[in-house]
Design a protein around this motif. Structure first.
Motif, mmCIF file in Angstrom:
data_model
loop_
_atom_site.group_PDB
_atom_site.id
_atom_site.type_symbol
_atom_site.label_atom_id
_atom_site.label_comp_id
_atom_site.label_asym_id
_atom_site.label_seq_id
_atom_site.Cartn_x
_atom_site.Cartn_y
_atom_site.Cartn_z
ATOM 1 N N ARG A 1 0.824 -1.226 0.000
ATOM 2 C CA ARG A 1 0.000 0.000 0.000
ATOM 3 C C ARG A 1 0.848 1.261 0.000
ATOM 4 O O ARG A 1 0.455 2.269 -0.594
ATOM 5 N N ALA A 2 2.012 1.212 0.672
ATOM 6 C CA ALA A 2 2.868 2.409 0.705
ATOM 7 C C ALA A 2 4.104 2.215 -0.176
ATOM 8 O O ALA A 2 5.101 2.911 -0.029
ATOM 9 N N ALA A 3 4.027 1.276 -1.079
ATOM 10 C CA ALA A 3 5.178 1.061 -1.979
ATOM 11 C C ALA A 3 5.177 2.150 -3.054
ATOM 12 O O ALA A 3 4.113 2.696 -3.374
ATOM 13 N N PRO A 4 6.343 2.491 -3.593
ATOM 14 C CA PRO A 4 6.372 3.492 -4.652
ATOM 15 C C PRO A 4 5.394 3.112 -5.775
ATOM 16 O O PRO A 4 5.289 1.942 -6.146
ATOM 17 N N GLU A 5 4.716 4.134 -6.267
ATOM 18 C CA GLU A 5 3.653 3.897 -7.243
ATOM 19 C C GLU A 5 4.161 3.164 -8.490
ATOM 20 O O GLU A 5 3.518 2.240 -9.006
ATOM 21 N N ALA A 6 5.337 3.582 -8.929
ATOM 22 C CA ALA A 6 5.886 2.967 -10.151
ATOM 23 C C ALA A 6 6.099 1.471 -9.930
ATOM 24 O O ALA A 6 5.916 0.641 -10.831
ATOM 25 N N TRP A 7 6.475 1.137 -8.712
ATOM 26 C CA TRP A 7 6.706 -0.266 -8.359
ATOM 27 C C TRP A 7 5.392 -1.035 -8.324
ATOM 28 O O TRP A 7 5.295 -2.147 -8.833
ATOM 29 N N ARG A 8 4.370 -0.380 -7.728
ATOM 30 C CA ARG A 8 3.034 -1.026 -7.684
ATOM 31 C C ARG A 8 2.509 -1.257 -9.093
ATOM 32 O O ARG A 8 1.989 -2.307 -9.424
ATOM 33 N N ASP A 9 2.724 -0.231 -9.957
ATOM 34 C CA ASP A 9 2.234 -0.366 -11.334
ATOM 35 C C ASP A 9 2.971 -1.476 -12.076
ATOM 36 O O ASP A 9 2.396 -2.181 -12.896
ATOM 37 N N THR A 10 4.257 -1.596 -11.799
ATOM 38 C CA THR A 10 5.064 -2.578 -12.539
ATOM 39 C C THR A 10 4.870 -3.991 -11.998
ATOM 40 O O THR A 10 4.622 -4.925 -12.763
ATOM 41 N N LEU A 11 5.031 -4.134 -10.684
ATOM 42 C CA LEU A 11 4.932 -5.493 -10.110
ATOM 43 C C LEU A 11 3.475 -5.939 -9.952
ATOM 44 O O LEU A 11 3.198 -7.130 -9.985
ATOM 45 N N GLY A 12 2.624 -4.987 -9.730
ATOM 46 C CA GLY A 12 1.227 -5.329 -9.484
ATOM 47 C C GLY A 12 1.020 -5.550 -7.994
ATOM 48 O O GLY A 12 1.951 -5.950 -7.285
ATOM 49 N N PRO A 13 -0.205 -5.305 -7.507
ATOM 50 C CA PRO A 13 -0.455 -5.417 -6.062
ATOM 51 C C PRO A 13 -0.286 -6.847 -5.550
ATOM 52 O O PRO A 13 0.079 -7.072 -4.403
ATOM 53 N N GLY A 14 -0.504 -7.823 -6.423
ATOM 54 C CA GLY A 14 -0.419 -9.226 -5.992
ATOM 55 C C GLY A 14 0.969 -9.581 -5.493
ATOM 56 O O GLY A 14 1.128 -10.193 -4.428
ATOM 57 N N ALA A 15 1.987 -9.181 -6.241
ATOM 58 C CA ALA A 15 3.365 -9.541 -5.857
ATOM 59 C C ALA A 15 3.744 -8.827 -4.563
ATOM 60 O O ALA A 15 4.306 -9.431 -3.638
ATOM 61 N N LEU A 16 3.412 -7.532 -4.466
ATOM 62 C CA LEU A 16 3.822 -6.776 -3.284
ATOM 63 C C LEU A 16 3.113 -7.262 -2.024
ATOM 64 O O LEU A 16 3.677 -7.218 -0.931
ATOM 65 N N ALA A 17 1.899 -7.764 -2.182
ATOM 66 C CA ALA A 17 1.157 -8.260 -1.014
ATOM 67 C C ALA A 17 1.830 -9.506 -0.421
ATOM 68 O O ALA A 17 1.591 -9.862 0.732
ATOM 69 N N LEU A 18 2.670 -10.150 -1.204
ATOM 70 C CA LEU A 18 3.351 -11.359 -0.702
ATOM 71 C C LEU A 18 4.769 -11.051 -0.198
ATOM 72 O O LEU A 18 5.472 -11.937 0.253
ATOM 73 N N ASP A 19 5.167 -9.793 -0.294
ATOM 74 C CA ASP A 19 6.493 -9.421 0.228
ATOM 75 C C ASP A 19 6.352 -9.205 1.727
ATOM 76 O O ASP A 19 6.213 -8.090 2.213
ATOM 77 N N LEU A 20 6.374 -10.325 2.463
ATOM 78 C CA LEU A 20 6.072 -10.315 3.893
ATOM 79 C C LEU A 20 7.288 -10.761 4.690
ATOM 80 O O LEU A 20 8.346 -11.029 4.131
ATOM 81 N N THR A 21 7.094 -10.848 5.982
ATOM 82 C CA THR A 21 8.193 -11.331 6.822
ATOM 83 C C THR A 21 7.626 -12.367 7.806
ATOM 84 O O THR A 21 6.540 -12.888 7.570
ATOM 85 N N GLU A 22 8.342 -12.632 8.901
ATOM 86 C CA GLU A 22 7.921 -13.735 9.788
ATOM 87 C C GLU A 22 6.621 -13.398 10.528
ATOM 88 O O GLU A 22 6.631 -13.168 11.741
ATOM 89 N N ALA A 23 5.522 -13.351 9.819
ATOM 90 C CA ALA A 23 4.205 -13.058 10.410
ATOM 91 C C ALA A 23 3.540 -14.394 10.798
ATOM 92 O O ALA A 23 4.052 -15.460 10.439
ATOM 93 N N PRO A 24 2.418 -14.354 11.541
ATOM 94 C CA PRO A 24 1.783 -15.610 11.972
ATOM 95 C C PRO A 24 1.546 -16.584 10.811
ATOM 96 O O PRO A 24 1.024 -16.193 9.767
ATOM 97 N N GLY A 25 2.003 -17.812 11.019
ATOM 98 C CA GLY A 25 1.789 -18.860 10.023
ATOM 99 C C GLY A 25 2.807 -18.886 8.901
ATOM 100 O O GLY A 25 2.726 -19.729 8.007
ATOM 101 N N LEU A 26 3.777 -17.962 8.946
ATOM 102 C CA LEU A 26 4.726 -17.902 7.819
ATOM 103 C C LEU A 26 6.104 -18.485 8.157
ATOM 104 O O LEU A 26 7.021 -18.417 7.339
ATOM 105 N N ASP A 27 6.252 -19.037 9.381
ATOM 106 C CA ASP A 27 7.472 -19.761 9.752
ATOM 107 C C ASP A 27 8.702 -18.839 9.752
ATOM 108 O O ASP A 27 8.592 -17.630 9.512
ATOM 109 N N ASP A 28 9.873 -19.434 10.012
ATOM 110 C CA ASP A 28 11.114 -18.652 10.156
ATOM 111 C C ASP A 28 12.220 -19.450 9.478
ATOM 112 O O ASP A 28 12.491 -20.586 9.872
ATOM 113 N N LEU A 29 12.845 -18.877 8.472
ATOM 114 C CA LEU A 29 13.892 -19.609 7.725
ATOM 115 C C LEU A 29 15.004 -20.110 8.648
ATOM 116 O O LEU A 29 15.594 -21.157 8.406
#
Ligand SMILES: Cc1ncc(COP(=O)(O)O)c(C=O)c1O
Length: 468
Positions: free
Chosen positions: A34-62
């Protein structure tokens, strides 16, 4: 393959999380894009950026996986027929560092061929390991290494704590890995393999056998090179019955990898593994068919030769009979929008994967056919002089250094790497003596216009040496 290879647990967990989360009060600060640079949102699309996450619930720890990352790695181990597989977000470079740190203590020797990638030299610097260099045999016409010299390997092994082999080379040449591994096994030391260019080998019988199937203990693959995952994502595998301490490998991976590993990279590994496991044969059959067509059409062109590679999807296109260097040919091909993987003195290298098509091949063949004739290619360079090791790479690279004009550096100890690329074989590595022969060779390479990997001064008017 025993597990359900149709699953992609890490990718699926990311989708579930992105769907469920109402208030992501955590980093990354772009908050699912949501706060990613607009050009990046337009290029990658919201779907890809929504998956750029970190160790949140259920996402395990490398770094301590016991959930979806553990499952995804277990599926990878199953697909690649490994005892254990680890996801890497720092490329194969990180995996090689971890394996070398795990297999060797500071001061130990590592048997390693001279054509090893510079990431291996970096790993030796970090680990404080001494190289026991192994000689290679070269192609009869090109400046590329083909096999290890077994006598040289035999003399490097008695003092070595581990051995590291390269399989295949950048050019798809596999050497004699089975025999090399057998030789190493007789000394009872771990055999590590840099299989950066061989991720796809296990998925089609026309490809060379994998290092794991030949009994390697630790293997690192750049999944991003030919496996379809995102750049910088790789895998480290331990072979069945391996001779490494798994706990130590895990510790070293924790040491060399980011504490904020990219979930986009890791999910891309999960999906690439799923595709390879489910469709790898069909995908690589298509790439092999394309390679057959390309080979036939290119070989029929005037003054063009295609050299054999053990991996048929790597195509070494020899342009010397056209009177061109590979560098000139690559530049000309690029002016027509045809981008080669690399160029050497007498050749350009094309890498084909399932991502190519007959259209790609048409562009390649048409552009190569139209290459102009050149004034004559220069003769193949001689092999670099054999090194005289004085200090460990770590002592020379991390210790006090000074910069000298190249001509004044004869007799001093190099504090940096200089490897003309391609093929990237070091003429000098940190800790080696700059003899008159080495300096003369470096001068020639710089004058011939090679890209020099390693030195602070890329033109090599000066070179860094150990301060006396
Ligand atoms: C033979 C070889 N080994 C290791 C590496 C390092 O791999 P990565 O770029 O995945 O860190 C490379 C990269 O080009 C390579 O060609």
């Amino acid at each position: 393959m025993l597990r359900d290879q149709g699953r992609a647990p890490l990718f699926e967990a990311l989708l579930t999380y992105a769907e469920k989360v109402k208030a992501p009060l955590h980093v990354p600060g772009h908050k699912l894009g949501r706060a990613a640079p607009e050009a990046w949102r337009d290029t990658l699309g919201p779907g890809a950026l929504a998956l750029d996450l970190t160790e949140a619930p259920g996402l395990d720890d490398l770094h301590a996986p016991d959930g979806v990352i553990a499952e995804a790695q277990a599926l990878a181990a199953d697909a690649f027929d490994a005892e254990r597989s680890f996801f890497l977000v720092g490329g194969t470079t990180a995996g090689l560092q971890a394996l070398i740190l795990a297999a060797c203590a500071p001061g130990d020797c590592l048997a390693v061929p001279r054509h090893a990638h510079r990431s291996i030299l970096g790993a030796m610097i970090l680990a404080g390991v001494k190289p026991s260099w192994v000689r290679m045999l070269f192609h009869e016409e090109l400046d590329i290494a083909t096999h290890l010299d077994p006598t040289s390997l035999e003399s490097a092994l008695p003092s070595a704590a581990a051995a590291l082999l390269v399989h295949p080379t950048y050019y798809g040449v596999t050497g004699q890995l089975a025999a090399d591994l057998q030789q190493i096994r007789r000394w009872g030391i771990p055999a590590l393999v840099d299989e950066a260019h061989g991720t796809h080998f296990g998925f089609h019988p026309a490809m060379p056998p994998t290092a794991l199937s030949l009994g390697a203990d630790g293997v690192v693959q750049s999944t991003h090179k030919t496996g379809g995952s995102l750049t910088q994502s790789s895998m480290c595998h331990l072979g069945h019955g391996h001779a490494l301490q798994e706990q130590r490998v895990r510790e070293m991976l924790r040491l060399v990898q980011s504490t904020s590993p990219s979930y986009l990279l890791m999910a891309s590994l999960d999906l690439a593994r799923r595709d390879l496991a489910l469709h790898g044969h069909t995908m690589w059959e298509r790439a092999l068919d394309l390679a057959r067509v390309a080979r036939q059409r290119l070989a029929a062109l005037r003054g063009i030769r295609i050299h054999h590679a053990d991996d048929p999807t790597k195509m070494l296109i020899d342009v010397t009979a056209r009177g061109l260097t590979g560098f000139q040919a690559a530049e000309w091909l690029w002016s027509r929008g045809v981008a080669m993987e690399s160029a050497g003195l007498g050749y350009v290298l094309a890498v084909l994967t399932p991502g190519d098509s007959l259209v790609t091949i048409d562009h390649l063949v048409e552009a190569v056919a139209a290459l102009p004739d050149g004034p004559g290619a220069p003769p193949r360079p001689s092999e670099p002089p054999w090194p005289e090791v004085v200090l460990t790479p770590r002592e020379a690279y991390l210790g006090p250094k000074t910069s000298l004009p190249l001509a004044a550096a004869v007799g001093r100890v190099a504090a940096e790497l200089v490897a003309p690329y391609p093929p990237g074989i070091p003429v000098v590595a940190p800790g080696e003596k700059l003899t008159a022969d080495v300096v003369a060779y470096l001068r020639q390479a710089a004058a011939a216009g090679y890209h020099l990997q390693g030195p602070a001064d890329p033109q090599l008017h000066s070179i860094q040496v150990v301060r006396e």
